[in-house]
Design a protein around this motif. Structure first.
Motif, PDB file in Angstrom:
ATOM      1  N   MET A   1       0.849  -1.176   0.000  1.00  0.00           N
ATOM      2  CA  MET A   1       0.000   0.000   0.000  1.00  0.00           C
ATOM      3  C   MET A   1       0.888   1.229   0.000  1.00  0.00           C
ATOM      4  SD  MET A   1      -2.489   1.334   3.059  1.00  0.00           S
ATOM      5  CE  MET A   1      -4.137   1.076   2.475  1.00  0.00           C
ATOM      6  N   PRO A   2       0.718   2.084  -0.949  1.00  0.00           N
ATOM      7  CA  PRO A   2       1.511   3.326  -0.939  1.00  0.00           C
ATOM      8  C   PRO A   2       0.988   4.277   0.137  1.00  0.00           C
ATOM      9  CG  PRO A   2      -0.089   3.368  -2.717  1.00  0.00           C
ATOM     10  CD  PRO A   2      -0.178   2.009  -2.073  1.00  0.00           C
ATOM     11  N   THR A   3       1.663   5.371   0.285  1.00  0.00           N
ATOM     12  CA  THR A   3       1.206   6.405   1.200  1.00  0.00           C
ATOM     13  C   THR A   3      -0.109   6.971   0.692  1.00  0.00           C
ATOM     14  OG1 THR A   3       3.482   6.943   1.791  1.00  0.00           O
ATOM     15  CG2 THR A   3       1.808   8.634   2.215  1.00  0.00           C
ATOM     16  N   LEU A   4      -1.102   7.027   1.570  1.00  0.00           N
ATOM     17  CA  LEU A   4      -2.364   7.657   1.189  1.00  0.00           C
ATOM     18  C   LEU A   4      -2.149   9.157   1.168  1.00  0.00           C
ATOM     19  CD1 LEU A   4      -4.912   5.597   3.318  1.00  0.00           C
ATOM     20  CD2 LEU A   4      -4.396   5.360   0.889  1.00  0.00           C
ATOM     21  N   PRO A   5      -2.668   9.848   0.170  1.00  0.00           N
ATOM     22  CA  PRO A   5      -2.439  11.289   0.076  1.00  0.00           C
ATOM     23  C   PRO A   5      -3.117  12.041   1.212  1.00  0.00           C
ATOM     24  CG  PRO A   5      -4.067  10.596  -1.534  1.00  0.00           C
ATOM     25  CD  PRO A   5      -3.526   9.345  -0.894  1.00  0.00           C
ATOM     26  N   TRP A   6      -2.593  13.218   1.495  1.00  0.00           N
ATOM     27  CA  TRP A   6      -3.176  14.087   2.522  1.00  0.00           C
ATOM     28  C   TRP A   6      -4.614  14.377   2.122  1.00  0.00           C
ATOM     29  CZ3 TRP A   6      -1.565  15.743   7.195  1.00  0.00           C
ATOM     30  CH2 TRP A   6      -2.234  16.816   7.792  1.00  0.00           C
ATOM     31  N   THR A   7      -5.541  14.031   2.986  1.00  0.00           N
ATOM     32  CA  THR A   7      -6.954  14.280   2.772  1.00  0.00           C
ATOM     33  C   THR A   7      -7.387  15.339   3.766  1.00  0.00           C
ATOM     34  OG1 THR A   7      -7.322  12.024   2.039  1.00  0.00           O
ATOM     35  CG2 THR A   7      -9.250  13.224   2.828  1.00  0.00           C
ATOM     36  N   ALA A   8      -7.982  16.415   3.267  1.00  0.00           N
ATOM     37  CA  ALA A   8      -8.356  17.540   4.121  1.00  0.00           C
ATOM     38  C   ALA A   8      -9.874  17.731   4.111  1.00  0.00           C
ATOM     39  CB  ALA A   8      -7.651  18.806   3.648  1.00  0.00           C
ATOM     40  N   PRO A   9     -10.574  17.109   5.081  1.00  0.00           N
ATOM     41  CA  PRO A   9     -12.025  17.226   5.108  1.00  0.00           C
ATOM     42  C   PRO A   9     -12.525  18.621   5.458  1.00  0.00           C
ATOM     43  CG  PRO A   9     -11.254  15.856   6.925  1.00  0.00           C
ATOM     44  CD  PRO A   9     -10.068  16.197   6.097  1.00  0.00           C
ATOM     45  N   HIS A  10     -11.768  19.369   6.237  1.00  0.00           N
ATOM     46  CA  HIS A  10     -12.140  20.730   6.623  1.00  0.00           C
ATOM     47  C   HIS A  10     -10.916  21.630   6.476  1.00  0.00           C
ATOM     48  CE1 HIS A  10     -14.759  17.977   8.947  1.00  0.00           C
ATOM     49  NE2 HIS A  10     -15.697  18.818   8.562  1.00  0.00           N
ATOM     50  N   THR A  11     -11.141  22.877   6.181  1.00  0.00           N
ATOM     51  CA  THR A  11     -10.044  23.826   6.014  1.00  0.00           C
ATOM     52  C   THR A  11     -10.047  24.816   7.168  1.00  0.00           C
ATOM     53  OG1 THR A  11     -10.234  23.634   3.623  1.00  0.00           O
ATOM     54  CG2 THR A  11      -9.013  25.530   4.470  1.00  0.00           C
ATOM     55  N   PRO A  12      -8.952  24.881   7.908  1.00  0.00           N
ATOM     56  CA  PRO A  12      -8.896  25.846   9.014  1.00  0.00           C
ATOM     57  C   PRO A  12      -8.690  27.263   8.487  1.00  0.00           C
ATOM     58  CG  PRO A  12      -6.807  24.725   8.807  1.00  0.00           C
ATOM     59  CD  PRO A  12      -7.736  24.091   7.802  1.00  0.00           C
ATOM     60  N   PRO A  13      -9.111  28.250   9.251  1.00  0.00           N
ATOM     61  CA  PRO A  13      -8.825  29.631   8.860  1.00  0.00           C
ATOM     62  C   PRO A  13      -7.315  29.862   8.826  1.00  0.00           C
ATOM     63  CG  PRO A  13     -10.464  29.555  10.627  1.00  0.00           C
ATOM     64  CD  PRO A  13      -9.916  28.174  10.466  1.00  0.00           C
ATOM     65  N   PRO A  14      -6.828  30.662   7.892  1.00  0.00           N
ATOM     66  CA  PRO A  14      -5.385  30.948   7.822  1.00  0.00           C
ATOM     67  C   PRO A  14      -4.861  31.469   9.161  1.00  0.00           C
ATOM     68  CG  PRO A  14      -6.522  31.836   5.917  1.00  0.00           C
ATOM     69  CD  PRO A  14      -7.584  31.363   6.861  1.00  0.00           C
ATOM     70  N   GLY A  15      -3.681  31.004   9.510  1.00  0.00           N
ATOM     71  CA  GLY A  15      -3.034  31.466  10.729  1.00  0.00           C
ATOM     72  C   GLY A  15      -3.504  30.781  11.998  1.00  0.00           C
ATOM     73  N   THR A  16      -4.521  29.951  11.915  1.00  0.00           N
ATOM     74  CA  THR A  16      -5.039  29.246  13.082  1.00  0.00           C
ATOM     75  C   THR A  16      -4.013  28.232  13.583  1.00  0.00           C
ATOM     76  OG1 THR A  16      -7.286  29.410  12.224  1.00  0.00           O
ATOM     77  CG2 THR A  16      -6.909  27.734  13.899  1.00  0.00           C
ATOM     78  N   GLU A  17      -3.933  28.075  14.894  1.00  0.00           N
ATOM     79  CA  GLU A  17      -3.086  27.035  15.454  1.00  0.00           C
ATOM     80  C   GLU A  17      -3.833  25.714  15.368  1.00  0.00           C
ATOM     81  OE1 GLU A  17      -0.348  27.489  18.991  1.00  0.00           O
ATOM     82  OE2 GLU A  17      -1.954  26.278  19.868  1.00  0.00           O
ATOM     83  N   VAL A  18      -3.146  24.679  14.888  1.00  0.00           N
ATOM     84  CA  VAL A  18      -3.758  23.361  14.767  1.00  0.00           C
ATOM     85  C   VAL A  18      -2.975  22.355  15.611  1.00  0.00           C
ATOM     86  CG1 VAL A  18      -4.705  23.833  12.478  1.00  0.00           C
ATOM     87  CG2 VAL A  18      -2.486  22.735  12.666  1.00  0.00           C
ATOM     88  N   HIS A  19      -3.680  21.315  16.018  1.00  0.00           N
ATOM     89  CA  HIS A  19      -3.116  20.237  16.830  1.00  0.00           C
ATOM     90  C   HIS A  19      -2.715  19.112  15.884  1.00  0.00           C
ATOM     91  CE1 HIS A  19      -2.677  17.839  20.482  1.00  0.00           C
ATOM     92  NE2 HIS A  19      -3.274  16.848  19.843  1.00  0.00           N
TER      93      HIS A  19
END
Length: 126
Positions: A1-19
């Protein structure tokens, strides 16, 4: 199995801190690796619907019995809610006895840094 691509279900506001959460699992046996792979699609679908999920990817080396996850979340609470629900909860419990070597890492980054690079995840896990 290759690496699954980055899947982004939601987009955070620019500059937001993410966990960010990264993990590395090694199964005790090849059978354990196959069980991990068989359960991956259901958990992957759950990530796509999870509240607070900003992105995820999976890297698998099943013949080496090694798997990595990398994900970004709105908060630690959003990550914990995901882990305790849906397909993830029974999957993690069912596979716990199969795990030989496990490592976890969490850190914060800016939404502007998404998707998180695998090099950063490997650095955090070592």
């Amino acid at each position: 199995m290759p690496t699954l691509p980055w899947t982004a279900p939601h987009t955070p506001p620019p500059g937001t801190e993410v966990h960010v959460f990264a993990s590395r699992f090694q199964t005790r046996t090849l059978w354990g690796a196959l069980r991990f792979l068989a359960r991956t699609p259901a958990v992957w679908r759950q990530v796509g619907r999870a509240p607070g999920a900003y992105g995820a990817t999976l890297r698998a080396q099943p013949l080496r019995r090694t798997f990595w996850t990398l994900s970004a979340w709105e908060s630690a609470d959003a990550l914990h809610a995901f882990a305790r629900s849906g397909a993830h909860r029974p999957t993690s419990r069912a596979l716990a006895a199969e795990m030989h070597d496990v490592a976890f890492a969490t850190w914060s980054t800016s939404a502007d840094e998404l998707p998180v690079r695998w090099e950063e995840a490997v650095r955090q896990l070592t």
